[in-house]
Design a protein around this motif. Structure first.
Motif, short mmCIF file in Angstrom:
data_model
loop_
_atom_site.label_atom_id
_atom_site.label_comp_id
_atom_site.label_asym_id
_atom_site.label_seq_id
_atom_site.Cartn_x
_atom_site.Cartn_y
_atom_site.Cartn_z
N LEU A 199 31.13 41.88 40.63
CA LEU A 199 30.06 41.55 39.69
C LEU A 199 30.30 40.18 39.08
N LYS A 200 29.24 39.52 38.66
CA LYS A 200 29.37 38.23 37.98
C LYS A 200 29.52 38.47 36.48
N TRP A 201 30.56 37.87 35.90
CA TRP A 201 30.74 37.84 34.45
C TRP A 201 31.05 36.40 34.07
N SER A 235 52.80 55.29 43.09
CA SER A 235 52.55 54.35 42.02
C SER A 235 51.18 53.70 42.09
N CYS A 236 50.28 54.28 42.84
CA CYS A 236 48.96 53.67 43.06
C CYS A 236 48.16 53.59 41.77
N ARG A 237 47.56 52.40 41.52
CA ARG A 237 46.75 52.19 40.33
C ARG A 237 45.32 51.82 40.73
N LEU A 238 44.40 52.14 39.85
CA LEU A 238 43.04 51.63 39.94
C LEU A 238 42.93 50.51 38.92
N CYS A 239 42.68 49.29 39.39
CA CYS A 239 42.79 48.10 38.54
C CYS A 239 41.43 47.48 38.27
N PHE A 240 41.30 46.93 37.08
CA PHE A 240 40.15 46.12 36.70
C PHE A 240 40.59 44.66 36.82
N TRP A 263 38.33 38.93 28.77
CA TRP A 263 37.82 40.00 29.64
C TRP A 263 38.55 41.32 29.36
N ALA A 264 39.85 41.25 29.14
CA ALA A 264 40.61 42.46 28.81
C ALA A 264 40.11 43.07 27.51
N LYS A 265 39.78 42.25 26.53
CA LYS A 265 39.28 42.77 25.24
C LYS A 265 37.99 43.54 25.43
N ILE A 266 37.10 43.01 26.27
CA ILE A 266 35.83 43.70 26.54
C ILE A 266 36.09 45.04 27.22
N ILE A 267 36.94 45.03 28.26
CA ILE A 267 37.24 46.26 29.01
C ILE A 267 37.83 47.33 28.08
N LEU A 268 38.83 46.95 27.30
CA LEU A 268 39.55 47.93 26.49
C LEU A 268 38.71 48.42 25.31
N ALA A 269 37.90 47.54 24.75
CA ALA A 269 37.04 47.97 23.65
C ALA A 269 35.99 48.95 24.14
N GLU A 318 28.56 48.00 32.78
CA GLU A 318 28.29 47.85 31.36
C GLU A 318 29.15 46.74 30.74
N CYS A 319 30.39 46.65 31.16
CA CYS A 319 31.27 45.60 30.64
C CYS A 319 30.80 44.21 31.06
N ALA A 320 30.32 44.11 32.30
CA ALA A 320 29.92 42.80 32.82
C ALA A 320 28.67 42.26 32.13
N GLU A 321 27.95 43.12 31.45
CA GLU A 321 26.77 42.68 30.70
C GLU A 321 27.12 41.94 29.42
#
Length: 353
Positions: free
Chosen positions: A242-244, A264-269, A285-291, A348-351
């Protein structure tokens, strides 16, 4: 004690080339007195490959088969280069089968375009028809299969081969060893369906990612592959780009391939193509994701270690939270549903501006 298997010792693509070359050499009618069963199977294998590449209903009788391996070719033009076709088969002086044979690697360096050009030049003026085949015995992604077929090669995968061998049994040690090893690879790939997640092997993870490749929307799903890095590399699958702002953000599965770390597999943003102000952009970007995770009650989404690069992980979900517990059997429908949920979350975060 397990019966020793030649192809579990000789694991290279050259060994696989040798088997297919050996099998198709038996197809020449001059070998029928030596072993009529292997001769018949070799001819049926040639027909299988020809039938994959073109309408060959009229190839009922095989009068002549000439097989060569590692055929050297030279590309014309200002930047000449030498290449080696894996297997070259001339059938009835009418068809030319060019076979690119792979185990775990993929097509590279424009080799298929080069081999197609070489085959077409050879057939010009000889009243021969080129037939181009790409064999892959380990798991392959849909995007790579499509790319191969776009270049004029027909794909023959492990399941195609296993079906052929099942229908053509023969009491021969070389043949039996190859088929047995292929069945072992298939069982390893399918083991993610029955093994507890904490016991998954490399083959299990490849099979799981191949399954996701099959069930996901092709326009949204990227591809999975081994990614090399200084820490040892990982199996990765990235998708939902997605474009952010001026950057691309996406989801990525990262399966560590270190010994004893398959769990140890992770799903990453992720965020990519950050060339300037890397830490600043990453933290925004991390602040948006975590909030937004707090707003949604997604306590499993946690901050990732801060590492600076053009492509960065800002948050991640542990394997047990997105895939399942160590002792459980994977519920594929639930996993796909969770992935869809995180895709919507990323939308939703990318918006956010």
């Amino acid at each position: 004690m397990n019966r020793p298997n030649l192809f579990q010792i000789a694991t290279s693509e050259l060994s696989q080339d040798a088997f297919f070359t050996w099998l198709m050499q038996w197809a020449d009618p001059s070998n029928i007195q030596e072993d009529p069963t292997l001769c018949a199977i070799g001819q049926d294998f040639v027909r299988l490959l020809l039938g994959k590449s073109r309408d060959c209903d009229d190839i009922m009788e095989i009068d002549k088969v000439v097989v060569r391996r590692q055929v050297a070719t030279m590309q014309d033009g200002p930047r000449k280069r030498k290449g080696f076709m894996d297997i070259w088969v001339e059938v009835n002086d009418r068809f030319l089968l060019v076979i690119e044979d792979k185990t775990g690697t993929a097509e590279h360096s424009g080799q298929l375009d080069f081999y197609k050009e070489t085959a077409e030049k050879h057939c010009t003026g000889k009243n021969m028809l080129p037939s181009l085949i790409y064999i892959k015995t380990q798991d392959e992604t849909k995007s790579k299969i499509n790319a191969v077929e776009d270049k004029g090669f027909r794909f023959v995968g492990r399941k195609d081969l296993l079906l052929f061998f099942k229908e053509h049994p023969v009491d021969n040690d070389i043949y039996r060893d190859f088929v047995s090893n292929l069945e072992r690879i298939e069982a390893s790939s399918e083991s993610f369906l029955t093994l507890p997640i904490g016991e998954w092997s490399w083959g299990s993870w490849c099979g799981f990612l191949s399954h996701l490749d099959e069930v996901r929307n092709e326009d949204d799903w990227g591809e999975w592959k081994y990614v090399a890095n200084p820490s040892g590399g990982f199996l990765g699958a990235c998708w939902h780009f997605l474009k952010w702002r001026d950057y691309m953000v996406y989801l990525q599965i990262e399966q560590n391939v270190h010994e004893n770390k398959f769990g140890s597999c992770r799903l990453c943003f992720k965020i990519q193509h950050v060339k300037e102000n890397k830490l600043k952009i990453r933290n925004e970007w991390a602040k948006i994701i975590l909030a937004h995770a707090v707003e949604c009650g997604y306590t499993e989404i946690r901050p990732a270690k801060c590492r600076k690069g053009e492509n960065m992980t800002v948050a991640a979900i542990d394997r047990t939270d997105w895939l399942g517990p160590d002792g459980g059997i994977v519920d594929l429908e639930q996993v796909v549903a969770r992935l869809h949920r995180y895709e919507k979350f990323l939308d939703e975060c990318a918006e956010a501006i």
